[in-house]
Motif scaffolding. Structure first.
Motif, PDB file in Angstrom:
ATOM      1  N   ASN A  71       0.828  -1.197   0.000  1.00  0.00           N
ATOM      2  CA  ASN A  71       0.000   0.000   0.000  1.00  0.00           C
ATOM      3  C   ASN A  71       0.870   1.256   0.000  1.00  0.00           C
ATOM      4  OD1 ASN A  71      -1.506   2.272   1.711  1.00  0.00           O
ATOM      5  ND2 ASN A  71      -3.069   1.006   0.729  1.00  0.00           N
ATOM      6  N   PHE A  72       0.579   2.159  -0.937  1.00  0.00           N
ATOM      7  CA  PHE A  72       1.389   3.376  -1.101  1.00  0.00           C
ATOM      8  C   PHE A  72       1.447   4.197   0.185  1.00  0.00           C
ATOM      9  CE2 PHE A  72       1.649   7.921  -2.092  1.00  0.00           C
ATOM     10  CZ  PHE A  72       2.791   7.976  -2.848  1.00  0.00           C
ATOM     11  N   PHE A  73       0.303   4.396   0.820  1.00  0.00           N
ATOM     12  CA  PHE A  73       0.241   5.283   1.982  1.00  0.00           C
ATOM     13  C   PHE A  73       0.814   4.634   3.243  1.00  0.00           C
ATOM     14  CE2 PHE A  73      -3.111   6.825  -0.876  1.00  0.00           C
ATOM     15  CZ  PHE A  73      -2.712   8.144  -1.001  1.00  0.00           C
ATOM     16  N   SER A  74       0.635   3.324   3.389  1.00  0.00           N
ATOM     17  CA  SER A  74       1.202   2.655   4.562  1.00  0.00           C
ATOM     18  C   SER A  74       2.720   2.524   4.460  1.00  0.00           C
ATOM     19  CB  SER A  74       0.576   1.270   4.743  1.00  0.00           C
ATOM     20  OG  SER A  74       0.947   0.391   3.681  1.00  0.00           O
ATOM     21  N   LEU A  75       3.232   2.670   3.222  1.00  0.00           N
ATOM     22  CA  LEU A  75       4.684   2.602   3.018  1.00  0.00           C
ATOM     23  C   LEU A  75       5.377   3.910   3.393  1.00  0.00           C
ATOM     24  CD1 LEU A  75       6.992   0.793   1.919  1.00  0.00           C
ATOM     25  CD2 LEU A  75       6.576   1.806  -0.332  1.00  0.00           C
ATOM     26  N   PHE A  76       4.627   5.011   3.309  1.00  0.00           N
ATOM     27  CA  PHE A  76       5.226   6.332   3.541  1.00  0.00           C
ATOM     28  C   PHE A  76       5.870   6.469   4.928  1.00  0.00           C
ATOM     29  CE2 PHE A  76       5.006  10.979   4.358  1.00  0.00           C
ATOM     30  CZ  PHE A  76       5.824  11.396   3.318  1.00  0.00           C
ATOM     31  N   PRO A  77       5.220   6.030   6.029  1.00  0.00           N
ATOM     32  CA  PRO A  77       5.887   6.119   7.345  1.00  0.00           C
ATOM     33  C   PRO A  77       7.176   5.301   7.418  1.00  0.00           C
ATOM     34  CG  PRO A  77       3.541   5.702   7.611  1.00  0.00           C
ATOM     35  CD  PRO A  77       3.845   5.531   6.156  1.00  0.00           C
ATOM     36  N   ILE A  78       7.215   4.196   6.679  1.00  0.00           N
ATOM     37  CA  ILE A  78       8.429   3.371   6.645  1.00  0.00           C
ATOM     38  C   ILE A  78       9.564   4.138   5.971  1.00  0.00           C
ATOM     39  CG2 ILE A  78       9.447   1.282   5.648  1.00  0.00           C
ATOM     40  CD1 ILE A  78       6.712  -0.073   6.024  1.00  0.00           C
ATOM     41  N   LEU A  79       9.236   4.764   4.834  1.00  0.00           N
ATOM     42  CA  LEU A  79      10.234   5.574   4.125  1.00  0.00           C
ATOM     43  C   LEU A  79      10.741   6.712   4.995  1.00  0.00           C
ATOM     44  CD1 LEU A  79      11.663   6.447   1.403  1.00  0.00           C
ATOM     45  CD2 LEU A  79       9.703   7.951   1.079  1.00  0.00           C
TER      46      LEU A  79
END
Length: 338
Positions: A71-79
């Motif tokens: 998921n694009f948005f759930s990946l953002f905090p990881i980045l």
């Protein structure tokens, strides 16, 4: 020796900043701030945000190519958690990748080796594009900008160093003999160290085969990533967008300060400042990055007060994302990724 090198570099940076500050007219800065266009500063902030979103898109497409359900948005905090660690750790912004790989593997149930390989692949795409941007910048400075030979020599040295770093990623050979690539001595030291904590490997031969298998697996992903036309296209376009929005943010800052500047000057200054900052041993290149930017803007004939203020504002915007949002993202992952 390492400690003395860091201290000497820090002193040089502080001396450069002090020299720059002495030459800045504070009254002029006050007048510039009073007349600043705050709507354009908002655009600068949004452009920086789009830069990070473009980076997230590249990382998302790389992961999704090998693992569905990302998921694009759930990946953002990881980045952004990785960006935070990159910002507070020294040298080449490389501390955040293991954390990103770990969080991605836990979140999306990916093998740890695969997550690390894909995270490094994301960095490789950026490194390759950035190398060509840097090459353009260096050639432009050598032929069109009148700066002291010592500075030109320094820039050329940095280009050579970046070339040495990037070449192994560009030329991933099909038949790399891994047993010769890793010396027996290094592997034996690692084996002895690991065995003191965890007796997972009964013999050195078992450990050696495990390491070779993991590296072959990582290199296989690299080969796919560097040959797949769709991934190459996505990686190239998204990387160009990452840097374009980064440059655009700086451009809007200058426009907000009512100063006309060529976009080409921003491209060159920001790129070379990133190169110097990443190669510095100071966490996040703080001080080195700013001093380099101001010095290069000065070489382009830009007033020191404007150059210093524009650099400061841009870095504040960047640190708002890298440290502010990065820290909130790290807290978020601690509660939502088990």
């Amino acid at each position: 020796m390492k400690r003395w090198y860091k201290i000497m570099l820090l002193l040089v940076v502080l001396a450069a900043i002090y020299y720059i500050i002495r030459k800045i007219d504070l009254i002029h800065i006050y007048e510039v701030i009073k007349k600043a266009n705050y709507e354009l500063l908002v655009l600068a902030f949004l452009s920086m945000g789009l830069s990070f979103l473009s980076w997230n898109y590249r990382y998302y497409k790389i992961l999704r190519h090998f693992k569905k359900g990302i998921n694009f948005f759930s990946l953002f905090p990881i980045l952004m958690s990785g960006v935070l660690i990159n910002t507070v750790t020294p040298t080449a912004s490389s501390g955040g990748e293991p954390l990103m790989a770990y969080l991605a593997s836990r979140k999306y149930k990916i093998k740890a080796a695969q997550a690390l390989a894909l995270t490094i692949l994301d960095k490789v795409y950026n490194a390759i594009i950035f190398f060509f941007i840097t090459l353009y910048c260096v050639l432009f400075i050598f032929f069109f900008i009148n700066i002291p030979p010592s500075i030109k020599a320094t820039i050329l040295t940095l280009l050579i160093i970046s070339l040495i770093i990037i070449l192994p990623f560009i030329f991933v050979k099909e038949r790399l003999k891994l047993k010769n690539f890793f010396s027996k001595l290094v592997l034996k030291v690692l084996f002895a160290t690991i065995n003191k904590v965890n007796k997972r490997f009964p013999t050195f031969k078992d450990f050696e085969l495990f390491v070779i298998k993991k590296i072959q697996y990582i290199l296989q992903i690299f080969k796919i990533g560097l040959k797949d036309k769709h991934l190459i296209t996505v990686g190239t376009v998204s990387t160009l967008l990452v840097w374009f929005f980064m440059y655009l943010s700086q451009y809007f800052v200058f426009k907000a300060l009512n100063y006309d500047i060529r976009f080409n000057a921003i491209l060159i200054v920001v790129s070379l400042a990133w190169l110097v900052g990443n190669l510095a041993v100071i966490p996040g290149g703080i001080g080195v990055f700013e001093a380099t930017m101001i010095a290069l803007y000065s070489a382009f004939g830009i007033n020191l007060a404007i150059a210093g203020l524009a650099t400061l504002i841009t870095r504040i915007i960047y640190y708002t994302f890298a440290i502010g949002i990065g820290y909130l993202s790290l807290l978020y992952t601690q509660f939502h990724i088990k």
